[in-house]
Design an enzyme around this catalytic site. Structure first.
Site, PDB file in Angstrom:
ATOM      1  N   HIS A 218       0.808  -1.228   0.000  1.00 35.41           N
ATOM      2  CA  HIS A 218       0.000   0.000   0.000  1.00 35.41           C
ATOM      3  C   HIS A 218       0.836   1.270   0.000  1.00 35.41           C
ATOM      4  CE1 HIS A 218       0.899  -0.217   4.274  1.00 35.41           C
ATOM      5  NE2 HIS A 218       0.545   1.049   4.367  1.00 35.41           N
TER       6      HIS A 218
HETATM    7  C1  UD1 Z   1      -2.239   5.501   5.811  1.00 32.01           C
HETATM    8  C2  UD1 Z   1      -0.934   5.931   6.498  1.00 32.01           C
HETATM    9  C3  UD1 Z   1       0.077   4.808   6.414  1.00 32.01           C
HETATM   10  C4  UD1 Z   1      -0.499   3.512   6.959  1.00 32.01           C
HETATM   11  C5  UD1 Z   1      -1.767   3.217   6.185  1.00 32.01           C
HETATM   12  C6  UD1 Z   1      -2.433   1.943   6.618  1.00 32.01           C
HETATM   13  C7  UD1 Z   1      -0.324   8.310   6.381  1.00 32.01           C
HETATM   14  C8  UD1 Z   1       0.560   9.294   5.719  1.00 32.01           C
HETATM   15  N1  UD1 Z   1      -0.349   7.087   5.837  1.00 32.01           N
HETATM   16  O1  UD1 Z   1      -1.965   5.349   4.441  1.00 32.01           O
HETATM   17  O2  UD1 Z   1       1.229   5.157   7.178  1.00 32.01           O
HETATM   18  O3  UD1 Z   1       0.445   2.498   6.791  1.00 32.01           O
HETATM   19  O4  UD1 Z   1      -2.678   4.295   6.385  1.00 32.01           O
HETATM   20  O5  UD1 Z   1      -3.561   1.702   5.815  1.00 32.01           O
HETATM   21  O6  UD1 Z   1      -0.954   8.633   7.362  1.00 32.01           O
HETATM   22  N2  UD1 Z   1      -9.603   4.922   1.921  1.00 32.01           N
HETATM   23  C9  UD1 Z   1     -10.757   4.191   1.952  1.00 32.01           C
HETATM   24  N3  UD1 Z   1     -11.305   3.919   3.173  1.00 32.01           N
HETATM   25  C10 UD1 Z   1     -10.751   4.336   4.330  1.00 32.01           C
HETATM   26  C11 UD1 Z   1      -9.563   5.088   4.269  1.00 32.01           C
HETATM   27  C12 UD1 Z   1      -8.995   5.357   3.066  1.00 32.01           C
HETATM   28  O7  UD1 Z   1     -11.305   3.790   0.946  1.00 32.01           O
HETATM   29  O8  UD1 Z   1     -11.301   4.042   5.404  1.00 32.01           O
HETATM   30  C13 UD1 Z   1      -8.983   5.202   0.619  1.00 32.01           C
HETATM   31  C14 UD1 Z   1      -9.181   6.620   0.174  1.00 32.01           C
HETATM   32  O9  UD1 Z   1      -9.485   6.595  -1.169  1.00 32.01           O
HETATM   33  C15 UD1 Z   1      -7.818   7.260   0.393  1.00 32.01           C
HETATM   34  C16 UD1 Z   1      -6.848   6.079   0.265  1.00 32.01           C
HETATM   35  O10 UD1 Z   1      -7.591   4.948   0.709  1.00 32.01           O
HETATM   36  O11 UD1 Z   1      -7.558   8.269  -0.523  1.00 32.01           O
HETATM   37  C17 UD1 Z   1      -5.609   6.242   1.081  1.00 32.01           C
HETATM   38  O12 UD1 Z   1      -5.944   6.510   2.450  1.00 32.01           O
HETATM   39  P1  UD1 Z   1      -4.987   7.469   3.336  1.00 32.01           P
HETATM   40  O13 UD1 Z   1      -5.483   7.520   4.727  1.00 32.01           O
HETATM   41  O14 UD1 Z   1      -4.765   8.753   2.621  1.00 32.01           O
HETATM   42  O15 UD1 Z   1      -3.584   6.784   3.307  1.00 32.01           O
HETATM   43  P2  UD1 Z   1      -3.135   5.257   3.365  1.00 32.01           P
HETATM   44  O16 UD1 Z   1      -2.514   4.960   2.052  1.00 32.01           O
HETATM   45  O17 UD1 Z   1      -4.219   4.353   3.861  1.00 32.01           O
END
Ligand code: UD1
Length: 373
Positions: A218
């Site tokens: 991820h």
């Molecule tokens: C975040 C953390 C990372 C951690 C990871 C675990 C930061 C900088 N990154 O990254 O350190 O390892 O979480 O998962 O804080 N989304 C959903 N549902 C959710 C949350 C997110 O669909 O409940 C999707 C959204 O489209 C979003 C993407 O996932 O844009 C990424 O989510 P985001 O929280 O921005 O970062 P992660 O890549 O999950």
């Protein structure tokens, strides 16, 4: 700490925002509840920032880990780094102004960690960083920025390893502010080993009968470019001959996967798994291929061969003591390490110091002490 809410014991804010935070905070919640039940003058307020909000990324973890419903949900949702971090800061600032905690406890290295730490410190609330002191030296990762910036403004540090202690010492932190307590993610792992359960596709995919590899990816660097992601998945495919590959797809990764149509048949693409099902998969895998830091800790304790698709790690003990090896993005290294893991020729590894299931308890004891000052 001098702030008290009327009629309440001093309470600490426990901040949880993204998936890996939930496993790290659960043992602290449990230990603080036990301490309070035994008469210690301490309370907590569980603050969910809403960085992760899906049932799959958040709700299932609260349910399975017995976490209480958050006292406050800041409901920030997804966004760019600046938008997400800024939004958490503004909402947490309003919460502190309305009802200030005696201390703000942040865990890990996600945007929620940094946002709440800065906000608290500027509001004259002391900050304790659980998992402080980790350093990868890889500034391309947002988590490295979050770690260094959070540590720079934290008052107290709860650490998982001697490497972390050394890093903090080198950056000038007074050792009396550092508590080497162990690893709360491992507390959660050990507390749940008897509760693990197979996912619903377990028998249909014949995972009970065939060797398999678990893949989790991820990190933006690995998954945001579909070409790079495809090259990594192909290397895993070649290295996994004779085994199935179970790939729980993170929502971020799912976006790039849409343009990768023809994955080899050995791949089982599945939704992000709840905790008990995911650890069950890992525990019975022949090998795990990952770019997660937390998974390298879990595989080390479970004794499962782990291949990390990153050039560096902020958790070097998982390589030096544990079962982890770094492959970067080198297809040859990925292939040969996987083949070696599948042939059973892998280092056995040991469990790092204090990864014994009692870190949450040690943190709670320290928080009670700090609250008495
Ligand atoms: C975040 C953390 C990372 C951690 C990871 C675990 C930061 C900088 N990154 O990254 O350190 O390892 O979480 O998962 O804080 N989304 C959903 N549902 C959710 C949350 C997110 O669909 O409940 C999707 C959204 O489209 C979003 C993407 O996932 O844009 C990424 O989510 P985001 O929280 O921005 O970062 P992660 O890549 O999950």
């Amino acid at each position: 700490m001098t702030v008290h809410t009327a009629g309440q014991p001093p309470f600490v804010d426990l901040i949880a925002g993204a998936r890996p935070n939930f496993m790290k905070i659960a043992p602290i919640v449990a230990a603080l509840r036990r301490a309070a039940a035994a008469g210690a003058p301490i309370g907590y307020r569980l603050v969910h920032t809403g960085q992760h909000y899906d049932q799959a990324m958040s709700g299932a973890f609260f349910e399975q880990l017995g976490l209480p419903h958050p006292d406050v949900n800041l409901e920030v949702g997804s966004g760019s780094h600046a938008a997400q971090t800024g939004s958490i800061m503004a909402r947490y600032e309003a919460l502190i102004a309305e009802s200030p905690p005696a201390m703000c406890v942040v865990v890990g290295d996600v945007n929620s960690t940094l946002a709440c730490a800065i906000t608290a410190r500027k509001a004259q609330v002391e900050v304790a960083h659980v998992e402080g002191g980790l350093r990868s030296g890889d500034w391309s990762m947002p988590e490295e920025v979050n770690r260094v910036a959070t540590d720079a403004i934290s008052n107290w540090f709860f650490t998982t390893s001697e490497h972390a202690n050394d890093n903090l010492r080198r950056s000038g932190v007074d050792p009396t502010r550092v508590f080497f307590v162990g690893n709360t993610m491992i507390d959660t792992l050990l507390a749940n080993l008897e509760r693990l359960r197979p996912p619903d596709f377990w028998a249909d995919a014949e995972l009970d009968r065939r060797p398999y590899v678990v893949v989790t990816l991820h990190r933006p660097h690995n998954v945001d470019d579909p070409k790079r992601l495809r090259a990594l998945l192909e290397a895993v495919d070649v290295g996994s001959r004779g085994a199935s590959v179970v790939f729980p797809v993170h929502p971020r990764t799912a976006k790039a996967m849409r343009s990768i149509a023809d994955l080899p048949a050995r791949y089982h693409l599945v939704a992000p798994q709840p905790y008990l099902e995911f650890i069950h998969l890992v525990r019975h895998a022949r090998a795990v291929v990952t770019d997660s830091g937390g998974v390298t800790e879990e595989t080390t304790v479970l004794g499962v061969p782990c291949i990390t698709l990153r050039p560096s790690t902020e958790r070097p003990e998982t390589v030096e003591i544990g079962t982890n090896e770094l492959a970067g993005a080198d297809p040859n290294a990925i292939r040969s390490l996987l083949q070696r893991a599948l042939s059973g020729n892998w280092k056995r590894g040991r469990v790092p110091e204090l990864w014994d299931g009692r870190a949450g308890e040690r943190i709670a004891e320290s928080l009670v002490e700090l609250a008495r000052r």
